[in-house]
Design a protein around this motif. Structure first.
Motif, PDB file in Angstrom:
ATOM      1  N   ARG A 125       0.827  -1.204   0.000  1.00 41.43           N
ATOM      2  CA  ARG A 125       0.000   0.000   0.000  1.00 41.43           C
ATOM      3  C   ARG A 125       0.865   1.258   0.000  1.00 41.43           C
ATOM      4  O   ARG A 125       0.610   2.214  -0.738  1.00 41.43           O
ATOM      5  N   GLU A 126       1.917   1.271   0.803  1.00 42.08           N
ATOM      6  CA  GLU A 126       2.820   2.433   0.840  1.00 42.08           C
ATOM      7  C   GLU A 126       3.500   2.643  -0.513  1.00 42.08           C
ATOM      8  O   GLU A 126       3.593   3.767  -0.997  1.00 42.08           O
ATOM      9  N   TYR A 128       2.389   1.618  -3.397  1.00 39.85           N
ATOM     10  CA  TYR A 128       1.346   2.012  -4.342  1.00 39.85           C
ATOM     11  C   TYR A 128       1.048   3.507  -4.240  1.00 39.85           C
ATOM     12  O   TYR A 128       1.007   4.211  -5.253  1.00 39.85           O
ATOM     13  N   GLU A 129       0.857   3.990  -3.035  1.00 40.82           N
ATOM     14  CA  GLU A 129       0.529   5.411  -2.852  1.00 40.82           C
ATOM     15  C   GLU A 129       1.666   6.312  -3.319  1.00 40.82           C
ATOM     16  O   GLU A 129       1.429   7.333  -3.969  1.00 40.82           O
ATOM     17  N   ARG A 130       2.892   5.934  -3.019  1.00 40.10           N
ATOM     18  CA  ARG A 130       4.044   6.736  -3.426  1.00 40.10           C
ATOM     19  C   ARG A 130       4.190   6.753  -4.946  1.00 40.10           C
ATOM     20  O   ARG A 130       4.347   7.813  -5.559  1.00 40.10           O
ATOM     21  N   LYS A 132       1.903   6.025  -7.204  1.00 35.19           N
ATOM     22  CA  LYS A 132       0.746   6.649  -7.852  1.00 35.19           C
ATOM     23  C   LYS A 132       0.849   8.164  -7.776  1.00 35.19           C
ATOM     24  O   LYS A 132       0.557   8.856  -8.757  1.00 35.19           O
ATOM     25  N   LYS A 133       1.270   8.694  -6.638  1.00 35.05           N
ATOM     26  CA  LYS A 133       1.436  10.149  -6.516  1.00 35.05           C
ATOM     27  C   LYS A 133       2.497  10.638  -7.503  1.00 35.05           C
ATOM     28  O   LYS A 133       2.330  11.678  -8.139  1.00 35.05           O
TER      29      LYS A 133
END
Length: 188
Positions: A125-126, A128-130, A132-133
């Protein structure tokens, strides 16, 4: 060709040169501040110190005026020359990113089946978020570059054949937007 026709030809050429000088000036004036706004939107830590970052980002934006213009001129030449070109992959999208990342997650879970699912899910998840941003920022820079350029040159861009237009978009993404983002990341 008579003298009057020659005079009219020269006058039309001068009018075109004036028009393109005005367009270039408008593009050059708008791009650096538009890119700076995008950076501040995605990276609020830079926006908190505008006296430090605004001049750096503005200078960086000025640099990419030339890069975008070179990509455009390259495509103008390709459009005139015609002929077959290599088929380029389109610019990445968030949807493609999500699909690829989901596939990557399944592969990780297959590689490490006995790992704690909660721990692995948190790491995934971490990441993915990084990532994606990061992609959203790159796409926002790309869209801003396109929007500012098209605001001045849409009539000229619309004369491109479809494969040249795709080439221009991909070239602007690879040679301008991604390099700009890398330079933004390297700022202190």
């Amino acid at each position: 060709m008579g003298l009057e026709d020659f005079y009219n030809l020269i006058r039309r050429q001068e009018e075109m040169e004036k028009l393109y000088a005005e367009r270039y000036e408008g593009f050059s004036r708008e791009l650096p501040s538009a890119l700076t706004s995008v950076v501040f939107e995605y990276w609020p830590e830079m926006a908190e110190n505008p006296s430090k970052y605004k001049p750096l980002l503005f200078d960086l934006g000025v640099k990419y005026i030339t890069n975008i213009w070179e990509e455009y001129n390259n495509c103008v030449s390709l459009n005139r020359r015609g002929g077959p070109m290599a088929d380029l992959h389109p610019v990445c999208t968030i949807e493609e990113f999500d699909i690829d990342f989901e596939k990557h997650c399944r592969e990780l879970k297959d590689i490490f089946p006995d790992k704690d699912d909660e721990f692995l899910d948190e790491i995934i998840r971490e990441d993915y978020e990084r990532e994606k941003k990061d992609l959203q920022f790159k796409l926002a820079v790309h869209e801003t570059m396109k929007a500012v350029f098209n605001k001045q040159y849409i009539d000229d861009v619309m004369e491109f054949e479809s494969h040249i237009l795709r080439h221009f978009e991909r070239g602007m993404y690879l040679m301008c937007a991604l390099q700009y983002v890398d330079e933004v990341y390297s700022l202190d």
